[in-house]
Structure formats: structure tokens, C-alpha cells
Design a protein around this motif. Structure first.
Motif, mmCIF file in Angstrom:
data_model
loop_
_atom_site.group_PDB
_atom_site.id
_atom_site.type_symbol
_atom_site.label_atom_id
_atom_site.label_comp_id
_atom_site.label_asym_id
_atom_site.label_seq_id
_atom_site.Cartn_x
_atom_site.Cartn_y
_atom_site.Cartn_z
ATOM 1 N N THR A 258 0.848 -1.201 -0.117
ATOM 2 C CA THR A 258 0.096 -0.188 0.115
ATOM 3 C C THR A 258 1.027 1.402 0.068
ATOM 4 O O THR A 258 0.594 2.335 -0.695
ATOM 5 C CB THR A 258 -0.809 -0.057 1.197
ATOM 6 O OG1 THR A 258 -0.331 -0.161 2.522
ATOM 7 C CG2 THR A 258 -1.857 -0.919 1.168
ATOM 8 N N LEU A 261 2.327 1.896 -3.634
ATOM 9 C CA LEU A 261 1.304 2.306 -4.716
ATOM 10 C C LEU A 261 0.417 3.581 -3.976
ATOM 11 O O LEU A 261 -0.334 3.885 -4.767
ATOM 12 C CB LEU A 261 0.456 1.490 -5.016
ATOM 13 C CG LEU A 261 0.922 0.369 -6.279
ATOM 14 C CD1 LEU A 261 2.257 -0.484 -5.887
ATOM 15 C CD2 LEU A 261 -0.146 -0.737 -6.481
ATOM 16 N N SER A 262 0.929 4.087 -3.042
ATOM 17 C CA SER A 262 0.048 5.074 -2.452
ATOM 18 C C SER A 262 0.232 6.454 -3.497
ATOM 19 O O SER A 262 1.200 6.870 -3.762
ATOM 20 C CB SER A 262 0.654 5.336 -0.877
ATOM 21 O OG SER A 262 -0.046 6.694 -0.465
ATOM 22 N N GLU A 265 -2.344 6.432 -8.769
ATOM 23 C CA GLU A 265 -3.610 5.965 -9.342
ATOM 24 C C GLU A 265 -3.134 5.047 -10.560
ATOM 25 O O GLU A 265 -3.977 3.885 -10.899
ATOM 26 C CB GLU A 265 -4.595 6.796 -9.624
ATOM 27 C CG GLU A 265 -5.875 6.472 -10.068
ATOM 28 C CD GLU A 265 -6.862 7.507 -10.464
ATOM 29 O OE1 GLU A 265 -7.937 7.058 -10.848
ATOM 30 O OE2 GLU A 265 -6.804 8.676 -9.874
ATOM 31 N N ARG A 268 -1.856 1.578 -9.822
ATOM 32 C CA ARG A 268 -2.825 0.529 -8.930
ATOM 33 C C ARG A 268 -3.752 0.173 -10.238
ATOM 34 O O ARG A 268 -4.154 -1.036 -10.222
ATOM 35 C CB ARG A 268 -3.649 1.599 -8.131
ATOM 36 C CG ARG A 268 -2.921 1.804 -6.784
ATOM 37 C CD ARG A 268 -3.722 1.977 -5.482
ATOM 38 N NE ARG A 268 -4.470 3.149 -5.840
ATOM 39 C CZ ARG A 268 -4.302 4.453 -5.310
ATOM 40 N NH1 ARG A 268 -3.229 4.845 -5.080
ATOM 41 N NH2 ARG A 268 -5.108 5.394 -5.926
ATOM 42 N N GLN A 269 -4.207 1.042 -11.116
ATOM 43 C CA GLN A 269 -5.028 0.659 -12.196
ATOM 44 C C GLN A 269 -4.612 -0.460 -13.253
ATOM 45 O O GLN A 269 -5.241 -1.315 -13.368
ATOM 46 C CB GLN A 269 -5.581 1.762 -13.134
ATOM 47 C CG GLN A 269 -6.598 1.846 -14.269
ATOM 48 C CD GLN A 269 -7.937 1.230 -13.576
ATOM 49 O OE1 GLN A 269 -8.283 1.625 -12.434
ATOM 50 N NE2 GLN A 269 -8.714 0.421 -14.274
ATOM 51 N N LEU A 278 0.689 -7.016 -11.693
ATOM 52 C CA LEU A 278 0.247 -7.054 -10.318
ATOM 53 C C LEU A 278 1.599 -8.127 -9.605
ATOM 54 O O LEU A 278 2.203 -7.911 -8.370
ATOM 55 C CB LEU A 278 -0.874 -7.497 -9.799
ATOM 56 C CG LEU A 278 -1.045 -8.019 -8.162
ATOM 57 C CD1 LEU A 278 -0.969 -6.753 -7.523
ATOM 58 C CD2 LEU A 278 -2.759 -8.595 -8.173
ATOM 59 N N CYS A 376 -4.619 -8.104 -2.202
ATOM 60 C CA CYS A 376 -4.143 -6.988 -3.031
ATOM 61 C C CYS A 376 -5.375 -6.669 -4.109
ATOM 62 O O CYS A 376 -5.835 -5.625 -4.196
ATOM 63 C CB CYS A 376 -3.037 -7.175 -3.682
ATOM 64 S SG CYS A 376 -1.620 -7.032 -2.674
ATOM 65 N N LEU A 380 -7.384 -3.157 -4.575
ATOM 66 C CA LEU A 380 -7.330 -2.497 -5.795
ATOM 67 C C LEU A 380 -8.643 -2.194 -6.408
ATOM 68 O O LEU A 380 -9.105 -1.306 -7.097
ATOM 69 C CB LEU A 380 -6.201 -3.339 -6.630
ATOM 70 C CG LEU A 380 -4.994 -3.234 -6.362
ATOM 71 C CD1 LEU A 380 -4.291 -4.398 -7.330
ATOM 72 C CD2 LEU A 380 -4.164 -1.955 -6.974
ATOM 73 N N ASP A 384 -9.312 3.711 -3.679
ATOM 74 C CA ASP A 384 -8.006 4.514 -3.764
ATOM 75 C C ASP A 384 -7.577 4.743 -2.423
ATOM 76 O O ASP A 384 -8.143 4.694 -1.519
ATOM 77 C CB ASP A 384 -8.318 5.918 -4.297
ATOM 78 C CG ASP A 384 -8.273 5.754 -6.101
ATOM 79 O OD1 ASP A 384 -7.851 5.043 -6.598
ATOM 80 O OD2 ASP A 384 -9.225 6.705 -6.584
#
Length: 426
Positions: A258, A261-262, A265, A268-269, A278, A376, A380, A384
Motif C-alpha cells: 500500500t 502504490l500510495s 492511481e 494501481r489501475q 500485479l 491486493c 485495488l 483509492d
């Protein structure tokens, strides 16, 4: 063949254990720079010890020459868990692995998926409800504990809340025995941490033995039916499998995921839409922030590692954090670059040692991988997230399990539920 760089010191006075355990990353970094070598020696636990911080040295230790380097029979893990697949050596360790492997692969693994999904939903669905930043590490640890106790012991938090809470508390107390001085002391109104851990172990073993006698389904039933060396082996292994080790490893890796990838966006997408991406993200999380610092062995005879002579009875410790940052193998070793696993390091997952490596690697690696990917994907699909406040001290502590020393707080925002549907059809 070369002599190990560094100095093994003199007995007791030359021991560097406190310095190493206080900050193992700085300890290794300073000596790598001093000796211009990723293999060196110091005195650890009052024994001359070779430190392995290179991929080549790790692979030789854990794979090519694993039969020359044994688990330490006096290790604290043996006191806390008994003779298990983690602590035994030689033929006994091989036979245990053969017996237990079926529990972590194939149909047993596939049958766990629905439960993993349900626990992920129950533990993660409320992350955004309060509207306030949350301590994600605590939420992830609860998720890991529910997964472990439900899958391995048939104790589910929603069905037996009191028993679940009792076992979870005992597992925490038992875990503290691994990070306490091994001094078994009891006086009126006070017990040492190690003594409390041993008491917790005895209570857990009573619960476990009752389960093995009376539960004939699930993991417990399968374990009880295996050809194990003696009557105590099943209970000792079940104690190992439900211990706090697995929840802490999961919460460590999920916290690092987390944080990595904080606020990103786009990444994460991509991770949501592309399972392969991933997978690469999680490999990079594991590379940079391995949950455990490494592992220790004893040289059973004179041997070489990465071209250096390791005398018989020397200790050997591989340091995952340093191995994973070996610049000979990983370009820009301190950078988070998931794309490295589809480029220069494609197909080189075997060069990581977060959960050991070779014939003594963690038997539950595949199950842990399923745990991580399911959790995860849930995050996801539904959230967000970003650091809140944006500026936080994310300096890691590495023992007993890696995570930021100051537990980070993260704000989760619930996504439009149609977003994940759109990603499936795009």
C-alpha cells in the motif's frame, strides 16, 4: 579460495550481536563498504559468523551447498516450536517436507480460495467507513490472523469469537518468546517474557491436541492423517502454522504494497487490469521490503561461499535485505521498478530469499502468494488510497518483522463499484 574479510573478534568481548540486531541494514551496509565485499565475517551470538549479502553467496548457501550448512539445533525456534520442518536437519527434514507438501499445493490450495475471499471482504470492507486515516498494518494483521486460524485450525472469528480471541492473544504471547531473552523466570506478580511465552505455548498445545483428536475435516483432519515421525509432530507443526509468523509476514508485505502504490492511481489501475503486472509489483515489494531479515546456518564442514573459505562450525547468516540489493544482479537496486521483472530480471524470481530458498525454502510460499494476491486485488478493486498526512516518517525497522518504525496512517476512499466491472470488460 580467499579468507573471509573482516574480523571474527574474541569471545564475548568481540561479539557484535547487539549492534547487528539494533540495525541489521546499517550494520551490513557499513561493512560491505568497509571491506568492499558482500561477504564478510563478524562474531554473532558469540560465534564467528560469515555474513552473506550477495545473490551468488545466498544461492550457494541455500541451494547448491545446502547439505553443508545445517540449522542450529540450539536455535530459539526449537525451544518455541519443537522439532518441525523449520528446525530439523538431514533426512528428517526431507521426510517432513515430503509428508507436508500436499497440504499446501493442488486441491488443498484451491479449496482455500473461497475462504480467503470471504475473510478479505470481512476484514477490509470497512477501511473507509470512518472517514479518518487508518493504521493499515493493524487491519492487515487482523486479516492474516483470521486467515491462519480459520484455514489451519478451523477456528473462524465470526463463528467462535471468544475462542478466536483467546487463541489470537495466546499466539501473540507465544510470539514474544522469539524476541525475548531465553530466561524462564517466575516470581510472584511477575514473569519474564520468555516464561509467559512458554505458558502460552502450553495452552495453545492443549487447544491444538483437542482439535487434532476431534476435528476430522479441513487442514486439521488432513494433518492428523499424514505419516509423521511421532505423535507430537502434528501438534508441533500446527503450532508453527498458526503462529504469529504468517500474519506478521502478510501484514508486512501488504503494508509495503500500500505504501509503494500510495497516491499512484495509474500503477494501481494497471495492477488491477493486468495480473502479470500485479505479480511484478509484488515481486518488487518482496525484493525491497522482505518481511524477515534472513536466516542462519552452521557450517558442518569446511566449505566455500562466493569464493571465500567458511571454516567448520562457523555460523552463516544470509541477509535478505542486502541480497536483494546486490547491484551485480539488480540494476538500480534501491529503486522500486516492477518493470525489472519483465526485462533484465525476467524469470529470476528464484534469486529472492524473503521466504528462504532452495530445498529448505518455506513450504507455504504458494499459499502466501494466494493470500497476498487476493488481498491486493480486493484493495485495488474497492479503494483509492494515499498517505494521510502526506508527509510521514517511513523509515523501516527490520526486526523482528520489517515495517515502518512509526506505523503509517493511510486514507482509503471507496471506489465507484462499476469501475472494477469496466476494467474486466476493457
Amino acid at each position: 579460495m580467499s579468507k573471509l574479510p573482516g574480523n571474527a573478534g574474541v569471545s564475548v568481548l568481540g561479539d557484535k550481536s547487539l549492534e547487528f540486531y539494533r540495525d541489521p541494514v546499517s550494520f551490513c551496509r557499513q561493512r560491505i563498504e568497509k571491506h568492499h565485499s558482500r561477504v564478510f565475517q563478524c562474531r554473532l551470538l558469540n560465534r564467528p559468523t560469515a555474513f552473506i549479502c550477495s545473490v551468488q553467496g545466498m544461492r550457494e548457501l541455500l541451494c547448491e551447498k545446502s547439505n553443508l550448512f545445517l540449522k542450529d539445533p540450539t536455535d530459539l525456534m526449537t525451544n518455541m516450536y519443537g522439532d518441525t520442518i523449520v528446525t530439523t536437519n538431514g533426512e528428517e527434514a526431507c521426510l517432513l517436507r515430503l509428508s507436508l507438501t500436499s497440504l499446501f499445493t493442488g486441491s488443498c490450495l484451491e479449496s482455500s480460495t473461497d475462504y480467503i475471499d470471504s475473510v478479505s471482504d470481512r476484514c477490509l470492507k470497512d477501511l473507509s467507513n470512518s472517514g479518518e486515516p487508518v493504521c493499515a498494518y493493524s487491519a492487515f494483521k487482523r486479516l492474516g490472523t483470521e486467515l491462519v486460524l480459520g484455514l489451519f485450525l478451523n477456528v473462524r472469528a465470526e463463528e467462535q469469537p471468544e475462542l478466536y480471541q483467546e487463541i489470537a492473544q495466546l499466539c501473540t504471547q507465544h510470539w514474544h518468546g522469539l524476541i525475548s531473552a531465553p530466561v524462564n523466570v517466575k516470581v510472584p506478580l511477575w514473569s519474564s517474557g520468555f516464561s509467559t511465552a512458554l505458558d502460552a505455548r502450553d495452552k495453545l498445545m492443549d487447544i491444538i491436541k483437542d482439535k487434532l483428536e476431534n476435528d476430522k475435516h479441513g487442514f486439521v483432519g488432513s494433518l492428523a492423517s499424514l505419516p509423521l515421525p511421532d505423535s507430537s509432530s502434528a501438534s508441533q507443526h500446527l503450532l508453527l502454522f498458526i503462529s504469529a509468523l504468517i500474519p506478521k509476514a502478510l501484514s508486512s508485505l501488504l503494508t509495503s504494497f500500500t505504501l509503494a502504490l500510495s497516491g499512484n492511481e495509474q500503477m494501481r489501475q494497471q495492477a488491477l487490469e493486468e495480473p502479470d503486472f500485479l505479480h511484478r509489483v509484488l515481486l518488487e515489494v518482496q525484493r525491497l521490503w522482505p518481511p524477515f531479515i534472513g536466516g542462519r546456518r552452521l557450517a558442518d564442514q569446511d566449505a566455500t561461499l562466493a569464493g571465500f573459505l567458511v571454516p567448520k562450525n562457523h555460523g552463516v547468516i544470509y541477509v535478505s535485505h542486502s541480497v536483494h540489493r546486490d547491484p551485480e544482479v539488480f540494476h538500480e537496486p534501491d529503486s522500486f521498478l516492477p518493470e525489472r521483472w519483465s526485462g533484465r530480471n525476467a524469470g529470476q524470481e528464484h534469486l529472492l530469499c524473503s521466504f528462504g530458498n532452495g530445498p529448505r525454502g518455506c513450504i507455504g510460499t504458494k499459499l502466501t502468494d494466494v493470500f497476498l494476491k487476493e488481498a491486493c486485488m480486493y484493495l485495488l478493486k474497492h479503494y483509492d488510497w494515499c498517505l494521510d498526512p502526506p508527509s510521514q516518517d517511513l523509515e523501516y525497522k527490520w526486526l523482528p518483522v520489517s515495517r515502518p518504525a512509526n506505523t503509517p496512517t493511510i486514507s482509503f476512499t471507496r471506489l465507484d463499484p462499476t469501475r472494477s466491472d469496466r476494467s474486466k470488460t476493457s
